[in-house]
Motif scaffolding. Structure first.
Motif, PDB file in Angstrom:
ATOM      1  N   SER A 167       6.305   4.748  23.569  1.00 44.54           N
ATOM      2  CA  SER A 167       6.752   5.409  22.351  1.00 44.54           C
ATOM      3  C   SER A 167       6.314   4.572  21.156  1.00 44.54           C
ATOM      4  CB  SER A 167       8.266   5.589  22.362  1.00 44.54           C
ATOM      5  OG  SER A 167       8.907   4.324  22.384  1.00 44.54           O
ATOM      6  N   PHE A 168       6.442   5.160  19.982  1.00 38.04           N
ATOM      7  CA  PHE A 168       6.079   4.467  18.751  1.00 38.04           C
ATOM      8  C   PHE A 168       7.306   4.385  17.862  1.00 38.04           C
ATOM      9  CE2 PHE A 168       1.954   5.852  20.210  1.00 38.04           C
ATOM     10  CZ  PHE A 168       1.118   4.804  19.851  1.00 38.04           C
ATOM     11  N   SER A 169       7.445   3.252  17.177  1.00 40.90           N
ATOM     12  CA  SER A 169       8.521   3.099  16.204  1.00 40.90           C
ATOM     13  C   SER A 169       7.934   2.511  14.926  1.00 40.90           C
ATOM     14  CB  SER A 169       9.625   2.194  16.755  1.00 40.90           C
ATOM     15  OG  SER A 169       9.106   0.921  17.068  1.00 40.90           O
ATOM     16  N   THR A 170       8.498   2.889  13.806  1.00 38.84           N
ATOM     17  CA  THR A 170       7.985   2.449  12.508  1.00 38.84           C
ATOM     18  C   THR A 170       8.265   0.969  12.314  1.00 38.84           C
ATOM     19  OG1 THR A 170       8.293   4.643  11.575  1.00 38.84           O
ATOM     20  CG2 THR A 170       8.126   2.817  10.021  1.00 38.84           C
ATOM     21  N   SER A 171       7.185   0.206  12.106  1.00 41.45           N
ATOM     22  CA  SER A 171       7.340  -1.223  11.869  1.00 41.45           C
ATOM     23  C   SER A 171       7.330  -1.551  10.380  1.00 41.45           C
ATOM     24  CB  SER A 171       6.247  -2.019  12.598  1.00 41.45           C
ATOM     25  OG  SER A 171       4.970  -1.604  12.166  1.00 41.45           O
ATOM     26  N   SER A 172       6.642  -0.726   9.577  1.00 40.85           N
ATOM     27  CA  SER A 172       6.657  -0.931   8.130  1.00 40.85           C
ATOM     28  C   SER A 172       6.193   0.328   7.404  1.00 40.85           C
ATOM     29  CB  SER A 172       5.777  -2.121   7.734  1.00 40.85           C
ATOM     30  OG  SER A 172       4.450  -1.905   8.130  1.00 40.85           O
ATOM     31  N   THR A 173       6.642   0.459   6.179  1.00 41.57           N
ATOM     32  CA  THR A 173       6.210   1.534   5.290  1.00 41.57           C
ATOM     33  C   THR A 173       5.545   0.864   4.105  1.00 41.57           C
ATOM     34  OG1 THR A 173       8.047   2.940   5.983  1.00 41.57           O
ATOM     35  CG2 THR A 173       6.959   3.511   3.917  1.00 41.57           C
ATOM     36  N   ILE A 174       4.284   1.236   3.842  1.00 43.62           N
ATOM     37  CA  ILE A 174       3.506   0.546   2.813  1.00 43.62           C
ATOM     38  C   ILE A 174       2.770   1.545   1.931  1.00 43.62           C
ATOM     39  CG2 ILE A 174       3.201  -1.557   4.174  1.00 43.62           C
ATOM     40  CD1 ILE A 174       0.433  -0.545   4.958  1.00 43.62           C
ATOM     41  N   SER A 175       2.254   1.049   0.820  1.00 42.59           N
ATOM     42  CA  SER A 175       1.435   1.864  -0.083  1.00 42.59           C
ATOM     43  C   SER A 175      -0.019   1.796   0.346  1.00 42.59           C
ATOM     44  CB  SER A 175       1.564   1.342  -1.511  1.00 42.59           C
ATOM     45  OG  SER A 175       2.888   1.471  -1.958  1.00 42.59           O
ATOM     46  N   ALA A 176      -0.725   2.917   0.162  1.00 42.50           N
ATOM     47  CA  ALA A 176      -2.126   2.990   0.579  1.00 42.50           C
ATOM     48  C   ALA A 176      -2.903   3.915  -0.335  1.00 42.50           C
ATOM     49  CB  ALA A 176      -2.227   3.491   2.014  1.00 42.50           C
ATOM     50  N   GLN A 177      -4.200   3.675  -0.369  1.00 40.63           N
ATOM     51  CA  GLN A 177      -5.121   4.619  -0.986  1.00 40.63           C
ATOM     52  C   GLN A 177      -5.706   5.454   0.140  1.00 40.63           C
ATOM     53  OE1 GLN A 177      -8.545   2.817  -2.816  1.00 40.63           O
ATOM     54  NE2 GLN A 177      -9.258   4.737  -3.682  1.00 40.63           N
ATOM     55  N   VAL A 178      -5.649   6.769   0.030  1.00 35.21           N
ATOM     56  CA  VAL A 178      -6.145   7.661   1.073  1.00 35.21           C
ATOM     57  C   VAL A 178      -7.506   8.200   0.636  1.00 35.21           C
ATOM     58  CG1 VAL A 178      -5.693   9.761   2.386  1.00 35.21           C
ATOM     59  CG2 VAL A 178      -3.800   8.277   1.713  1.00 35.21           C
ATOM     60  N   ILE A 179      -8.506   7.996   1.505  1.00 40.49           N
ATOM     61  CA  ILE A 179      -9.869   8.430   1.210  1.00 40.49           C
ATOM     62  C   ILE A 179     -10.331   9.338   2.344  1.00 40.49           C
ATOM     63  CG2 ILE A 179     -12.230   7.683   0.764  1.00 40.49           C
ATOM     64  CD1 ILE A 179     -10.927   4.867   0.138  1.00 40.49           C
ATOM     65  N   VAL A 180     -10.551  10.609   2.042  1.00 41.22           N
ATOM     66  CA  VAL A 180     -11.079  11.544   3.042  1.00 41.22           C
ATOM     67  C   VAL A 180     -12.598  11.431   2.994  1.00 41.22           C
ATOM     68  CG1 VAL A 180     -11.210  13.931   3.789  1.00 41.22           C
ATOM     69  CG2 VAL A 180      -9.094  13.065   2.778  1.00 41.22           C
TER      70      VAL A 180
END
Length: 105
Positions: A29-42
């Motif tokens: 399973s997966f669990s959230t280790s951190s929530t961070i800011s990001a720039q999203v580039i498609v």
């Protein structure tokens, strides 16, 4: 890191964990280790027919501040969708990590 104002989206880094069920079978399973800011580039997108259905493929990059704890076994949660990490590109000179993912829907 240059252009810190471009880190305008929030993503969750989810780490893989493993346990056993009542029968001794492994459960991942997966669990959230951190929530961070990001720039999203498609970077690119395409559609193709596969097994009588349309499949959408998008290549996306998430640019974040440098993270030493991140690896390819983690996954990204962005806007409710999960993305498997294909590879990481560390640029310590500028203090950033670029996370390359491919989204298949």
């Amino acid at each position: 890191m240059r252009n810190i104002g471009r880190l305008d989206e929030r993503i969750e880094i989810q780490s893989r964990s493993s346990a056993e069920n009542d029968f001794g079978e492994p459960i991942e399973s997966f669990s959230t280790s951190s929530t961070i800011s990001a720039q999203v580039i498609v970077k690119s997108g395409s559609e193709k027919g596969e097994d009588d259905k349309q499949v959408s493929i998008r290549n996306i990059q998430f640019r974040v501040r440098y993270l030493s704890s991140l690896d390819e076994t983690d996954q990204i949660l962005y806007r409710g969708k999960k993305y498997d990490i294909e590879f990481l590109e560390d640029n310590r000179r500028y203090g950033q990590t670029t996370i390359h993912v491919k989204a298949v829907e």
